[in-house]
Design an enzyme around this catalytic site. Structure first.
Site, PDB file in Angstrom:
ATOM      1  CE  LYS A  39     -16.788  23.256 -22.082  1.00 15.45           C
ATOM      2  NZ  LYS A  39     -17.440  22.366 -22.951  1.00 15.45           N
ATOM      3  NE  ARG A 137     -17.940  17.122 -28.582  1.00 16.00           N
ATOM      4  CZ  ARG A 137     -18.126  18.377 -28.089  1.00 16.00           C
ATOM      5  NH1 ARG A 137     -17.531  19.846 -28.172  1.00 16.00           N
ATOM      6  NH2 ARG A 137     -18.884  18.550 -26.890  1.00 16.00           N
ATOM      7  CG  HIS A 166     -22.851  18.511 -26.522  1.00 13.09           C
ATOM      8  ND1 HIS A 166     -22.876  19.477 -25.252  1.00 13.09           N
ATOM      9  CD2 HIS A 166     -21.952  19.519 -27.346  1.00 13.09           C
ATOM     10  CE1 HIS A 166     -22.670  20.676 -25.446  1.00 13.09           C
ATOM     11  NE2 HIS A 166     -21.846  20.670 -26.516  1.00 13.09           N
ATOM     12  NE  ARG A 222     -23.839  18.293 -20.682  1.00  9.12           N
ATOM     13  CZ  ARG A 222     -24.620  17.712 -21.767  1.00  9.12           C
ATOM     14  NH1 ARG A 222     -25.354  16.911 -21.285  1.00  9.12           N
ATOM     15  NH2 ARG A 222     -24.457  18.083 -22.837  1.00  9.12           N
ATOM     16  CE1 TYR A 266       6.846  44.608 -34.018  1.00 10.58           C
ATOM     17  CE2 TYR A 266       4.979  44.318 -32.590  1.00 10.58           C
ATOM     18  CZ  TYR A 266       6.442  44.356 -32.718  1.00 10.58           C
ATOM     19  OH  TYR A 266       7.117  43.885 -31.772  1.00 10.58           O
ATOM     20  CB  CYS A 313       2.342  44.779 -29.662  1.00 11.46           C
ATOM     21  SG  CYS A 313       2.336  46.183 -30.740  1.00 11.46           S
ATOM     22  CG  MET A 314       3.637  39.045 -26.896  1.00  9.49           C
ATOM     23  SD  MET A 314       5.251  38.317 -26.671  1.00  9.49           S
ATOM     24  CE  MET A 314       5.490  37.621 -28.236  1.00  9.49           C
ATOM     25  CG  ASP A 315       4.484  41.736 -24.377  1.00  6.15           C
ATOM     26  OD1 ASP A 315       4.135  40.764 -23.980  1.00  6.15           O
ATOM     27  OD2 ASP A 315       5.627  42.335 -24.823  1.00  6.15           O
TER      28      ASP A 315
END
Ligand SMILES: *Cc1c(COP(=O)(O)O)cnc(C)c1O
Length: 380
Positions: A39, A137, A166, A222, A266, A313-315
Site C-alpha cells: 500500500k 478501527r 490487526h 502481513r 525562513y 524550505c519547499m524545494d
C-alpha cells in the site's frame, strides 16, 4: 502524474534485490506464506515495480489499502491474489469483483452488500473476514463474531479466503496487548470449528508481529515496512536480518560562507556563532522531505554527518559543513550509506519526531525512483 525523466540530482534509489532478500529472510523466519503489503506506493518505493518484482520471486499474496491500488496492479499485469485491507464501500464492490480483488468484509451489513452485488453480477466474491481484537478501527468485535462467521459460511455468493485481525502494539515487544488480541482472535476463529466449517487461512501478524511474536504467525503473515528493510519503531528488535531498500540522494547545488550572526532560511531561526561554510541541497518539503527536520536533521557528505540548519524550505534546505569542504555537485545522502557512514530512515524519523513509515511514505512523485536489481540495469 510523474515528471518527465530528468537529470534531477535528487532521487530515490530502490534496490529490488534487497526487497527480495528481505522477503526471503522473512520467509525463512516465519515458515508460512507471506502477504507482502505494498500500500501507499509500496511505502514510497513504487507500487508497480515493487509488486512486479515480488511476484517474480514468488510472493504468495499482496495487500493494498484501497481498490484503486489493486486495480493499478491488475492493469500492470499482476496476477497473484490481492487483498484490499481497508473497509469496502458498497458502490465499489462491483469493481473489486471485476478486477479479481479480495474484499475485506468488516461487518454483517457489508457482507450483505457484497453478497447482493455478487449475486447481481452472477460472480462469487472472494473475501477475508475482519475481526476487531483491540484496534477499534474496522472489523466485527471478536466477541460477536459468531453470527458474522455463520452468515459468511452460509453464503452462496462468497468464497472465504481468510479471516484476519490487526495488532495494535506489536512494535512494542513487552506489550501485553498482543497476547490479549491473539487470544480474542483464536476465540473468534474457534467458531468455525464449533459449527463444523473449514477454517480459512488466519492472519494477524504485521512487521512487529513477525519480529517479536512467533505465536502470531498462524497461516500467513502481513509484513509491510520490514520488507523495505526498515523497523517499525524504536523499541523493535532486529530478529530478522533486513537490508534497507531505499537510499535518498541529492547533490550540493550551492556553497557559501555565512558570517557569524547572519541567520539562515525562513524566519531567521538559526545563525552561526562563528563564520562557517553552508551548502544548499535542492530538495524540500515539497518533495515530502519533512519540514520537521529544520535545524534537527542531518545529511551525509563525503561520509561525514552534518546538521541541517534553519528551516527546510519547499524545494531546498541548508547544511552547515563547518570547516569542511564541499563542492557543487558533490553527492549528499539523506537516507542511506556513503563512504562507510550510514543514515537510516529510522534516524531521520527520530530527528523529525515522526515514525519511519511517515518518512518513507511521505516522499512524493517529484522524486524520481531509480531501480536497481530485479532485471533493471545497475543505475550507479
Ligand atoms: C499496513 C498494514 C500491515 C503492514 O504493517 P507493517 O507495520 O508495515 O508491517 C498489515 N496489515 C494491515 C491490516 C495493515 O493495514
Amino acid at each position: 502524474m510523474g515528471l518527465p525523466v530528468s537529470e534531477r540530482p535528487t532521487r530515490a534509489l530502490v534496490d529490488l534485490d534487497r526487497i527480495a532478500g528481505n522477503l526471503r529472510a522473512i520467509r525463512e523466519h516465519v515458515k508460512v506464506p507471506v502477504m507482502a503489503i505494498v500500500k501507499a506506493n509500496a511505502y514510497g518505493h513504487g507500487l508497480v515495480p515493487v509488486a512486479r518484482h515480488l511476484q517474480s520471486v514468488g510472493v504468495e499474496h499482496l495487500g493494498v489499502a484501497f481498490p484503486e491500488e489493486g486495480i493499478a496492479l491488475r492493469r500492470a499485469g499482476i496476477t497473484v491474489p490481492i487483498l484490499v485491507l481497508g473497509g469496502v464501500f458498497a458502490p465499489q464492490v462491483a469493481q473489486y469483483i471485476a478486477h479479481d480483488l479480495q474484499i475485506t468484509v468488516s461487518s454483517l451489513e457489508k457482507l450483505r452488500q457484497v453478497e447482493a452485488t455478487a449475486e447481481a453480477m452472477g460472480r462469487r466474491a472472494t473475501v477475508h473476514l475482519k475481526v476487531d481484537t483491540g484496534m477499534q478501527r474496522i472489523g466485527v468485535h471478536a466477541w460477536s463474531a459468531g453470527p458474522f462467521i455463520e452468515a459468511a459460511v452460509a453464503s452462496r455468493w462468497i468464497d472465504l479466503a481468510g479471516i484476519f485481525s490487526h495488532l495494535a502494539c506489536a512494535d512494542e515487544p513487552d506489550s501485553p496487548m498482543t497476547a490479549l488480541q491473539l487470544e480474542r482472535f483464536d476465540e473468534a476463529c474457534a467458531h468455525f470449528t464449533r459449527i463444523g466449517a473449514p477454517m480459512p487461512p488466519r492472519h494477524i501478524a504485521n512487521s512487529g508481529g513477525v519480529l517479536h511474536f512467533p505465536q502470531t504467525r498462524l497461516d500467513m503473515v502481513r509484513p509491510g515496512i520490514m520488507l523495505y528493510g526498515v523497523l517499525p519503531g524504536a523499541a523493535c528488535r532486529p530478529t530478522v536480518a533486513l537490508e534497507p531498500a531505499m537510499s535518498l540522494v541529492s547533490r550540493v547545488v550551492y556553497f557559501k560562507v555565512v558570517e557569524a550572526g547572519y541567520p539562515v532560511s525562513y524566519g531567521a531561526t538559526w545563525a552561526p556563532l562563528r563564520d562557517t561554510r553552508v551548502v544548499t541541497i535542492p530538495i524540500g518539503y515539497g518533495d515530502g522531505y519533512p519540514r520537521a527536520l529544520s535545524s534537527r536533521g542531518s545529511v551525509l557528505i563525503h561520509g561525514r554527518r552534518f546538521p541541517i540548519v534553519g528551516r527546510v524550505c519547499m524545494d531546498q534546505f541548508m547544511v552547515d559543513i563547518g570547516e569542511q569542504s564541499a563542492w557543487n555537485e558533490d553527492e549528499v545522502v539523506l537516507i542511506g550509506r556513503q563512504d562507510g557512514a550510514e543514515l537510516r530512515a529510522e534516524q531521520v524519523a527520530e530527528a523529525a519526531g515522526m515514525i519511519p513509515y511517515e518518512v518513507l511514505v511521505g516522499l512524493n512523485d517529484r522524486i524520481p525512483r531509480v531501480y536497481r536489481g530485479g532485471g533493471f540495469p545497475s543505475a550507479e
